[in-house]
Design a protein around this motif. Structure first.
Motif, PDB file in Angstrom:
ATOM      1  N   GLY A 192       0.786  -1.225   0.000  1.00  0.00           N
ATOM      2  CA  GLY A 192       0.000   0.000   0.000  1.00  0.00           C
ATOM      3  C   GLY A 192       0.814   1.269   0.000  1.00  0.00           C
ATOM      4  O   GLY A 192       0.248   2.363  -0.081  1.00  0.00           O
ATOM      5  N   MET A 193       2.161   1.145   0.121  1.00  0.00           N
ATOM      6  CA  MET A 193       2.984   2.342   0.195  1.00  0.00           C
ATOM      7  C   MET A 193       2.972   3.088  -1.131  1.00  0.00           C
ATOM      8  O   MET A 193       2.899   4.328  -1.156  1.00  0.00           O
ATOM      9  N   ASN A 194       3.047   2.360  -2.265  1.00  0.00           N
ATOM     10  CA  ASN A 194       3.035   3.024  -3.572  1.00  0.00           C
ATOM     11  C   ASN A 194       1.736   3.778  -3.801  1.00  0.00           C
ATOM     12  O   ASN A 194       1.712   4.896  -4.341  1.00  0.00           O
ATOM     13  N   ALA A 195       0.621   3.129  -3.406  1.00  0.00           N
ATOM     14  CA  ALA A 195      -0.674   3.802  -3.577  1.00  0.00           C
ATOM     15  C   ALA A 195      -0.751   5.063  -2.739  1.00  0.00           C
ATOM     16  O   ALA A 195      -1.257   6.109  -3.174  1.00  0.00           O
ATOM     17  N   LEU A 196      -0.225   4.975  -1.501  1.00  0.00           N
ATOM     18  CA  LEU A 196      -0.236   6.148  -0.623  1.00  0.00           C
ATOM     19  C   LEU A 196       0.617   7.262  -1.208  1.00  0.00           C
ATOM     20  O   LEU A 196       0.214   8.434  -1.218  1.00  0.00           O
ATOM     21  N   ILE A 197       1.815   6.907  -1.726  1.00  0.00           N
ATOM     22  CA  ILE A 197       2.680   7.916  -2.322  1.00  0.00           C
ATOM     23  C   ILE A 197       2.014   8.534  -3.548  1.00  0.00           C
ATOM     24  O   ILE A 197       2.075   9.741  -3.791  1.00  0.00           O
ATOM     25  N   GLY A 198       1.294   7.675  -4.346  1.00  0.00           N
ATOM     26  CA  GLY A 198       0.601   8.205  -5.529  1.00  0.00           C
ATOM     27  C   GLY A 198      -0.513   9.167  -5.147  1.00  0.00           C
ATOM     28  O   GLY A 198      -0.705  10.199  -5.782  1.00  0.00           O
ATOM     29  N   ARG A 204      -1.041  16.777  -4.164  1.00  0.00           N
ATOM     30  CA  ARG A 204      -0.153  17.936  -4.297  1.00  0.00           C
ATOM     31  C   ARG A 204      -0.345  18.588  -5.657  1.00  0.00           C
ATOM     32  O   ARG A 204      -0.387  19.824  -5.761  1.00  0.00           O
ATOM     33  N   ARG A 205      -0.507  17.762  -6.741  1.00  0.00           N
ATOM     34  CA  ARG A 205      -0.731  18.341  -8.065  1.00  0.00           C
ATOM     35  C   ARG A 205      -2.066  19.058  -8.123  1.00  0.00           C
ATOM     36  O   ARG A 205      -2.205  20.137  -8.724  1.00  0.00           O
ATOM     37  N   ARG A 206      -3.103  18.459  -7.488  1.00  0.00           N
ATOM     38  CA  ARG A 206      -4.408  19.105  -7.488  1.00  0.00           C
ATOM     39  C   ARG A 206      -4.375  20.433  -6.752  1.00  0.00           C
ATOM     40  O   ARG A 206      -4.926  21.442  -7.223  1.00  0.00           O
ATOM     41  N   ASP A 207      -3.694  20.443  -5.589  1.00  0.00           N
ATOM     42  CA  ASP A 207      -3.583  21.696  -4.843  1.00  0.00           C
ATOM     43  C   ASP A 207      -2.837  22.739  -5.649  1.00  0.00           C
ATOM     44  O   ASP A 207      -3.169  23.940  -5.616  1.00  0.00           O
ATOM     45  N   ALA A 208      -1.831  22.285  -6.395  1.00  0.00           N
ATOM     46  CA  ALA A 208      -1.072  23.231  -7.213  1.00  0.00           C
ATOM     47  C   ALA A 208      -1.934  23.814  -8.321  1.00  0.00           C
ATOM     48  O   ALA A 208      -1.886  25.014  -8.612  1.00  0.00           O
ATOM     49  N   PHE A 209      -2.773  22.961  -8.945  1.00  0.00           N
ATOM     50  CA  PHE A 209      -3.681  23.463 -10.000  1.00  0.00           C
ATOM     51  C   PHE A 209      -4.671  24.468  -9.424  1.00  0.00           C
ATOM     52  O   PHE A 209      -4.957  25.513 -10.027  1.00  0.00           O
ATOM     53  N   ILE A 210      -5.246  24.134  -8.277  1.00  0.00           N
ATOM     54  CA  ILE A 210      -6.237  25.036  -7.665  1.00  0.00           C
ATOM     55  C   ILE A 210      -5.597  26.377  -7.333  1.00  0.00           C
ATOM     56  O   ILE A 210      -6.153  27.447  -7.600  1.00  0.00           O
TER      57      ILE A 210
END
Length: 226
Positions: A192-198, A204-210
């Motif tokens: 589950g670590m990869n999913a959490l990192i994704g 972070r990308r969504r916050d950057a777009f907003i």
């Protein structure tokens, strides 16, 4: 006996006073032995100190002889053992001071001879240069060549240090990259670590777009309502 005892005390007091004066003169005279650049000939002060030291040593030797004669004249007294010890001590100090004067004289003479020798060598070199301009110019060129060689050696040393530092930085980069690979590899093995990192990356990308959209709208409103 009382008069004899008084004479002994007075002579001993004079002997101790002269010993103190000798120590004081030694302190001043020893400065010439420690000088790095002595004048070619002794100064008046140096000669005066040496003469006074020799005079004091002679006076002390005379006083010691008087003390010895007094002690011989009262050999039956019970205090003769103590006086013998005092007399022996005065003789010992006198012997030490004579040796010290000889040592200082030798040191001053050696230092003056060395200074005179160096001065004569410099004079000979200057005379040789004056009489041989071509040799003087060649010597000057050799000195300049030596300065250039020293500069090159210094630059080589600086470059060697720079190369060593650069190599050290490269080793540190490789070490950090290896640590990063190990951390990523360890994280990928955790369920589950990869999913959490994704998810964290997507957020972070969504916050950057907003945030970017909000800033764009604010700039557009500023341009419209100016």
């Amino acid at each position: 006996m009382a008069a004899t005892g008084t004479g002994w005390a007075q002579l001993r007091q004079q002997a101790r006073s002269l010993e103190t004066q000798t120590e004081t003169l030694f302190h001043s005279y020893a400065q010439y032995a420690s000088m790095t650049k002595l004048p070619p000939k002794p100064s008046e002060e140096e000669l005066r100190l040496e003469s006074e030291l020799k005079e004091l040593l002679g006076k002390r030797e005379s006083l010691i002889s008087q003390l010895a004669r007094l002690l011989d004249s009262e050999a039956t007294l019970t205090s003769s053992a103590l006086k013998q010890s005092n007399l022996a001590r005065h003789r010992e100090i006198l012997t030490d001071h004579r040796r010290e004067l000889q040592r200082l004289n030798a040191a001053i003479s050696e230092s003056r001879d060395r200074a005179n020798l160096l001065s004569n060598v410099r004079s000979d070199i200057d005379a040789y240069r004056a009489s041989n301009p071509a040799a003087a110019e060649a010597e000057y060129m050799l000195e300049e060549r030596g300065h250039l060689d020293e500069s090159h050696n210094m630059m080589d040393g600086v470059l060697s240090q720079a190369y060593a530092i650069n190599e050290n930085f490269g080793i540190q980069r490789e070490t950090l990259a290896s640590i990063n690979r190990r951390i990523v590899g360890a994280a990928s093995k955790v369920p589950g670590m990869n999913a959490l990192i994704g998810k964290i990356g997507s957020k972070r990308r969504r916050d950057a777009f907003i945030l970017g959209g909000f800033i764009g709208v604010c700039c557009l409103m500023l341009l419209l309502f100016r």
